[in-house]
Scaffold this active site. Structure first.
Site, short mmCIF file in Angstrom:
data_model
loop_
_atom_site.label_atom_id
_atom_site.label_comp_id
_atom_site.label_asym_id
_atom_site.label_seq_id
_atom_site.Cartn_x
_atom_site.Cartn_y
_atom_site.Cartn_z
N HIS A 1 0.88 -1.17 0.00
CA HIS A 1 0.00 0.00 0.00
C HIS A 1 0.92 1.23 0.00
CE1 HIS A 1 -2.80 2.94 1.83
NE2 HIS A 1 -3.79 2.13 1.49
N ASP B 1 3.02 -4.88 8.16
CA ASP B 1 1.83 -4.04 8.01
C ASP B 1 0.62 -4.97 8.09
OD1 ASP B 1 -0.30 -2.53 7.23
OD2 ASP B 1 0.55 -1.88 5.31
N GLN C 1 -4.47 -5.19 6.80
CA GLN C 1 -5.46 -6.05 6.13
C GLN C 1 -5.52 -7.45 6.73
OE1 GLN C 1 -7.69 -5.15 4.00
NE2 GLN C 1 -6.92 -3.07 3.68
N LYS D 1 -10.43 -0.81 10.63
CA LYS D 1 -10.53 -1.97 9.74
C LYS D 1 -10.84 -3.24 10.52
CE LYS D 1 -7.27 -0.31 6.17
NZ LYS D 1 -8.13 0.48 5.33
N CYS E 1 -4.86 2.73 -3.58
CA CYS E 1 -3.63 3.23 -2.96
C CYS E 1 -2.47 2.25 -3.15
CB CYS E 1 -3.83 3.54 -1.47
SG CYS E 1 -4.97 4.88 -1.20
#
Lengths: 414, 172
Positions: A123, A200, A203, A226, A364
């Site tokens: 991202h 990261d 997600q 999220k 993104c």
């Protein structure tokens, strides 16, 4: 199973509304998830009963607010199995978490000629902070490539490691492709070359259990919004051994022990990195969201989301002209696709009229789109509240897209 | 609102089979437009002679709305003076963004009326107007170039000092 899904759906008041007169099929949880009633209530309860600034007041209200805020930190610690709550720093988003590491770890450990390693499926928020760091420090950004299925090419990942590699920053799951990266293995191999790893988890955190000690990652970040929590809060986990050596990210209140005009002594972890009044209500709401997810249980969440991902993939594949972008065997509930040459924005506008909320564009992740030579994709993403009926509604709405585009062309040809 | 009012026949037609979708080798002016929010790109080419647009074309990629808008724009520009073209661009953009005034007698946009439905889809206004913003940039650049060339033709060779002065006046 079905009953539990109904119970889960009933927790999300927003899903009761209609969009353009149709049932709302919300398929954009990778962008942000909807919020369960318990999280909404926790914000309301906090402002109705508990609101005060934390860590400073000696009065009861402030102590109650501080206790609720710190309880949330312990909930986060348990949720990701951090060794200590002091390793869990509240920031405003995953993006800020990465920027914090890029600035603070970067200032302390990255010198001219050093290298930062990322992957081809990041991202923008896990690309740009490192580019900025490299520009500041005269360091070099290197990229692990991927294949046509949207999987990282890891056979010989060691070729990207060098003694100058100061950090590997990599996504756990791709927001544009859905690919779940084998991060446990990647971390092990990076550590064999003494390279620390930032994961990261924006997600992944809502879709699978996270155990930062088992993974042995050096940094892990995720966003509250999220994972069914409020916006404006993210978490940065960092091993204490790194956080202690890193300079503060921002200066201000909360992050200090003592301030004089000559010298300031910084506070201990995690407060050293939490300058200013935080998003107190939202942090408490995040804690409630994590409890909600934990109560549901990973067994049910994994099974439900996997079944729905497979159902959606099969159904979409039956539509002539659909091409799914990102076909790795291990995926979170993200399905990026194209439909013939119809631009994703046109798809998005038309399915919206059918009550279907999907994301369209570059997500993104422009380098991912460049790799697949696409201007963008349409992306349906799944949350715990989605149903097979949502997928059916998406499929029907895509037929409508074709009707709008091709129905007329045929008419015109006549 | 019915989606068909946005995706009118003419828009689907020009979106799927855009006209004048090529680079213009003998262009006298061009400009690039980019919508960073969605990644749409367009480049507008103009061949202007004596302040009149003799040829117009575009390249780029975008959604049906932005492609159709660029395509129909290049058709609408032919034979127009740059002043008329700029006025048309303003009129086209206002038609999508300004409130409709009862009783006002705005000149008809002709085929471009097909974009009227966009006004009901605020998220798509930028798609429809990207080519027109780019056109304005292309013309403004073109005006400068054309002036410079005209002035140079009129002046004695080597008299560059005067040329610069006059050029500046023209730009202002």
């Amino acid at each position: 199973m079905q009953n539990k899904l109904t119970l889960v759906r009933n927790q999300f008041p927003i899903l009761r509304q209609t969009a353009h007169g149709k049932c709302l099929a919300y398929l954009d949880s990778a962008a942000t998830t909807q919020k369960p009633q318990c999280v909404i209530d926790s914000l309301n309860y906090y402002y109705s009963t508990t609101n005060a600034n934390i860590h400073r007041g000696v009065y009861q209200l402030s102590e109650t607010a501080t206790a609720a805020f710190e309880k949330s930190r312990h909930t986060v610690q348990r949720f990701i199995n951090a060794k200590s709550a002091a390793e869990c720093i509240f920031v405003k988003s995953s993006t800020e978490a990465i920027n914090l590491v890029a600035q603070s770890y970067g200032a302390r450990f990255v010198q001219t000629g050093d290298e930062i390693l990322i992957s081809a499926m990041e991202h923008h928020s896990n690309i740009v902070p490192w580019q900025m760091l490299c520009e500041r420090q005269g360091a070099i950004l290197k990229v692990i490539p991927m294949n046509d299925r949207g999987e990282l090419i890891l056979d010989n990942i060691e070729q990207y490691f060098s003694t100058k590699t100061k950090l590997l920053a990599i996504t756990h799951a791709s927001n544009a492709l859905g690919t779940i990266n084998p991060i446990a293995d990647i971390i092990k191999r990076a550590h064999a070359h003494n390279i620390p790893v930032l994961v990261d988890g924006a997600q992944s955190a809502a879709h699978m259990p996270i155990d930062v000690q088992a993974l042995d990652c050096d940094f892990f970040c995720f966003s509250s919004h999220k994972i069914y929590g409020p916006t404006g809060v993210g978490v940065l986990y960092g091993k204490a051994k790194w956080l202690e050596q890193m300079p503060p990210y921002q200066g201000g209140g909360e992050m200090i022990l003592q301030v004089s005009f000559e010298k300031t002594t910084y506070n201990e972890l995690p407060y050293k990195f939490e300058a200013g009044t935080p998003a107190i209500a939202e942090v408490i709401g995040l804690g409630r969201a994590l409890e909600f997810v934990t109560e549901l249980g990973w067994d049910w969440i994994s099974q439900h989301e996997t079944e729905l991902l497979h159902y959606a993939t099969e159904k979409l594949a039956l539509i002539p002209g659909i091409k799914i972008i990102g076909t790795a065997p291990e995926k979170v509930g993200v399905i990026s696709f194209t439909l013939d040459n119809i631009h994703p924005h046109d798809i998005g506008s038309i399915v919206d009229q059918e009550g279907v909320a999907i994301r369209t564009g570059h997500h993104c992740a422009m380098p991912v789109m460049d790799f697949f030579k696409l201007p963008g994709t349409a992306r349906a993403s799944i949350g715990i509240y989605n149903t097979p009926e949502d997928i059916d509604q998406l499929v029907q709405s895509l037929e409508r897209v074709k009707q709008v585009f091709y129905g007329k062309r045929k008419v015109q040809a006549v | 609102m019915n989606i068909e009012e946005l995706y009118q026949e003419l828009i689907i037609d020009h979106g799927s089979s855009p006209r004048n979708c090529c680079a213009l080798a003998n262009a006298t002016g061009s400009a690039e437009g980019f919508n960073p929010l969605c990644g749409d790109k367009v480049k507008v080419y103009l061949k202007i002679q004596n302040s009149t647009i003799e040829q117009a074309s575009f390249t780029g990629n975008g959604c049906a709305i932005s492609t159709a808008s660029a395509s129909l724009m290049t058709e609408a520009l032919l034979g127009k003076t740059t002043t008329e073209a700029l006025s048309l661009a303003t009129h086209f953009k206002n038609n999508l963004t300004q409130p409709v005034q009862a009783g006002s007698e705005a000149p008809s946009l002709g085929k471009l009326e097909a974009f009227s439905g966009v006004r009901e889809f605020p998220a798509r206004v930028k798609c429809a107007t990207l080519a027109w913003h780019t056109l304005q940039a292309a013309i403004k650049h073109e005006t400068t170039v054309v002036c410079t060339e005209n002035i140079r033709v009129e002046l004695e060779p080597g008299n560059s000092e005067n040329a610069e002065e006059i050029q500046q006046e023209e730009v202002i």
